[in-house]
Design a protein around this motif. Structure first.
Motif, short mmCIF file in Angstrom:
data_model
loop_
_atom_site.label_atom_id
_atom_site.label_comp_id
_atom_site.label_asym_id
_atom_site.label_seq_id
_atom_site.Cartn_x
_atom_site.Cartn_y
_atom_site.Cartn_z
N THR A 191 -87.43 -7.86 26.07
CA THR A 191 -86.13 -7.18 26.15
C THR A 191 -85.02 -8.21 26.07
N PRO A 192 -83.99 -7.97 25.28
CA PRO A 192 -82.89 -8.94 25.20
C PRO A 192 -82.28 -9.19 26.59
N ILE A 193 -81.92 -10.44 26.82
CA ILE A 193 -81.30 -10.82 28.09
C ILE A 193 -79.97 -11.49 27.79
N ARG A 194 -79.10 -11.52 28.79
CA ARG A 194 -77.76 -12.09 28.61
C ARG A 194 -77.57 -13.44 29.29
N SER A 195 -78.47 -13.77 30.23
CA SER A 195 -78.35 -15.04 30.97
C SER A 195 -79.74 -15.57 31.28
N VAL A 196 -79.78 -16.80 31.77
CA VAL A 196 -81.05 -17.45 32.08
C VAL A 196 -81.72 -16.71 33.25
N GLU A 197 -83.04 -16.47 33.11
CA GLU A 197 -83.79 -15.79 34.17
C GLU A 197 -85.01 -16.62 34.54
N TYR A 198 -85.29 -16.66 35.88
CA TYR A 198 -86.49 -17.31 36.40
C TYR A 198 -87.38 -16.22 36.97
N THR A 199 -88.64 -16.19 36.54
CA THR A 199 -89.56 -15.20 37.09
C THR A 199 -90.16 -15.73 38.39
N GLY A 200 -90.89 -14.90 39.08
CA GLY A 200 -91.64 -15.34 40.23
C GLY A 200 -92.94 -15.99 39.80
#
Length: 586
Positions: free
Chosen positions: A138-147
């Protein structure tokens, strides 16, 4: 308790105070132990907090490095061209170049285990290293960190490899360096082992725990805890008072950094203090017992002897004294008691003498009051009479009679004024009024000259001191003199801050024998039982001297110097500050 402390015997009081001392020691030990625990606990918390902040700084530094690496990779011309190209053949031809860029990026951080590139439709276009499932992103807008995530280990199927993902959006970079259109997503597959290195050797105590948890409380990294532990129940540590629990939430990922320190390990050194306090209590008990023995034999017994002497003293008489046999401070107390009894005998004699003197002073004051009342006349009657004389003189244009009547009225008004202390300026004005009368009477043959320090005019001084002496100089020194006469009045300050009156005339003076007799009477006047009727010589001077001593005591002096046919000088000195002698009128 008050009855026991204040009304009981000295023995009961000492025992009671000893019990209080022991109770205070016990309370002191408890408070000291509690405060020591609080200080140690606070230091442990501060040390743990400092370590956690250092760890947080290292993790944030890692985040910053990854941001820089991802920016360099994703906004490089190779990746930008690859994702912007709509020709599949061009992308296939660039595959080796993309792989090379990915390899260079992985070499910058050893814990980058895989890189996957997705286009804006969410389809994976290329990857390197560990490859995840090809699900659409899914497109994202900012940096994401998963668990924390796991994948099966191909070498050991029963084992799992922990990892986490960093998802970074990719935008098209314009010439002015501003990102605009969304191009896709890059996913970095990250190894968690670097966090173990960050937490390594960061424990406060040997059995403390340091954990890095994701938002679901899965253990990403640990120090001082079972490596096989995958999840933790942090509430058991939060609610357990035997642990110091601290946590920091990492803003970039939502992960939690947790420190758990067993308090027992921090308080191990307090055991030494407890044993020391127990030994101190034992020593204090022994000292207290020794003190009680000394108290009963060397203090209480001598005190009872002194008490017995004091009870028998009224019966045996004032000549009896305490017999000292103990050779200690009690003997010093007995010696002081004997000295006190001697002093009491002396003071009793002095008090009787003082009471007699006070009685004589009161009698003298009453005699002075009676004399004042005897000589007093109705002031209003005299004022009105003098004003009538002045009015008649003015009516008949006898100005000199009017002036001399006004001066006499002013003098009388001043003399009957109730205050004992007046301004020096008022005293001088009173002398000037008297000088007017003398000038009229002797037709200018007798002159009164006044010199006064202006700084002293507002000071308070005893009333009716100057004019009687000036009058005495006129009538006893100048009145019988054929030639012109001068009375000079000086008011000045001495070196020791006293006020000095000097009244000097050039009259007949006083013969040496009479002067000595006058001075002898002045010295007798200091005996307040002395009466004016004892002598007819120098009544005015004697009265002034008596008033001077009565109000100023030994702080004032009056001296008389005279030579026959040359003149007489009277000098009076007194303190300028009335508060110093306690005679200031309210």
């Amino acid at each position: 308790m008050n009855n026991l402390l204040y009304r009981g015997s000295l023995t009961k009081q000492i025992l009671f105070l000893s019990l209080i001392m022991l109770l205070i020691l016990l309370i002191s030990f408890t408070i000291t132990n509690t405060i020591a625990k609080q200080i140690i606990e606070k230091k442990g918390e501060n040390s743990s907090k400092s370590l956690m902040l250092q760890i947080e700084e290292k993790i944030n530094s890692f985040y910053s490095d990854m941001d820089g690496i991802s920016f360099s990779l994703l906004y490089s011309p190779t990746v930008q061209t690859y994702l912007s190209s709509k020709n599949d053949i061009d992308r296939i031809l660039m595959q080796n170049e993309i792989t090379s860029v990915f390899a260079n990026t992985s070499a910058l951080k050893g814990n980058i285990k895989g890189i996957q590139l997705y286009n804006k439709n969410g389809d994976m276009t290329t990857s390197m290293g560990i490859r995840l499932t090809q699900d659409k992103q899914t497109p994202i807008r900012s940096v994401e960190y998963t668990g924390l995530m796991k994948m099966s280990n191909k070498k050991q199927p029963t084992d799992y490899i922990p990892y986490y993902l960093i998802k970074v959006p990719i935008y098209k970079l314009k010439k002015d360096r501003l990102a605009s259109d969304y191009l896709g997503t890059c996913i970095f597959v990250m190894d968690v082992s670097n966090f173990d290195n960050i937490l390594n050797r960061a424990k406060v105590t040997p059995n403390s725990h340091l954990l890095l948890l994701d938002s679901s409380n899965h253990v990403i990294a640990r120090e001082g805890i079972n490596p096989s532990l995958e999840t933790v129940n942090i509430e058991k540590w939060m609610n357990d008072s035997n642990y110091i629990y601290q946590t920091i939430t990492l803003s970039a990922t939502g992960w939690k950094l947790i420190s758990v320190i067993p308090k027992d390990e921090l308080f191990q050194d307090l055991g030494v203090i407890k044993h020391f306090n127990i030994a101190t209590y034992s020593v204090m008990f022994s000292i207290l017992g020794l003190f009680l023995i000394i108290f009963f034999t060397r203090i209480l017994k001598p005190i009872k002897a002194i008490i017995g002497f004091m009870k028998s003293y009224p019966q045996v008489g004032s000549d009896q004294r305490f017999h000292m046999v103990y050779n200690n401070e009690i003997d010093s107390l007995g010696a002081n008691l004997n000295k006190m009894l001697d002093d009491i005998d002396v003071l009793s004699t002095q008090i009787q003498s003082t009471q007699k003197r006070i009685y004589e002073v009161e009698i003298t004051k009453k005699q002075m009051e009676i004399t004042a009342f005897r000589n007093q006349i109705n002031p209003h009657f005299l004022y009105n009479t003098l004003e009538c004389i002045r009015a008649i003189a003015l009516f008949h244009e006898a100005q000199e009679i009017a002036n001399i009547t006004a001066s006499l009225s002013n003098m009388f008004r001043y003399s009957v004024k109730g205050n004992n202390f007046v301004a020096i300026e008022d005293e001088i004005s009173h002398v000037k009024e008297y000088a007017k009368i003398i000038n009229f009477r002797f037709m200018g043959r007798i002159q009164i000259i006044i010199e006064a320090d202006k700084d002293l005019l507002n000071l308070k001084a005893l009333k009716m001191m100057l004019q009687p002496i000036v009058e005495n100089a006129v009538f006893h020194g100048l009145e019988k003199k054929i030639d012109n006469g001068i009375v000079k009045v000086q008011v000045k300050k001495t070196k020791n801050n006293h006020v000095e009156y000097v009244i000097q005339d050039n009259g007949y003076g006083i013969e040496k024998k009479k002067l000595e007799e006058l001075l002898q009477h002045l010295r007798h006047t200091e005996d307040l039982a002395y009466s004016e009727k004892n002598t007819a010589l120098g009544i005015g001077l004697i009265n002034i001297y008596r008033r001077l001593k009565l109000f100023y005591s030994s702080t004032a002096e009056m001296t008389i110097e005279s030579e026959p046919h040359i003149g007489t000088k009277v000098i009076i000195t007194f303190p300028e500050n009335l508060q110093m002698i306690g005679m200031e009128e309210k």
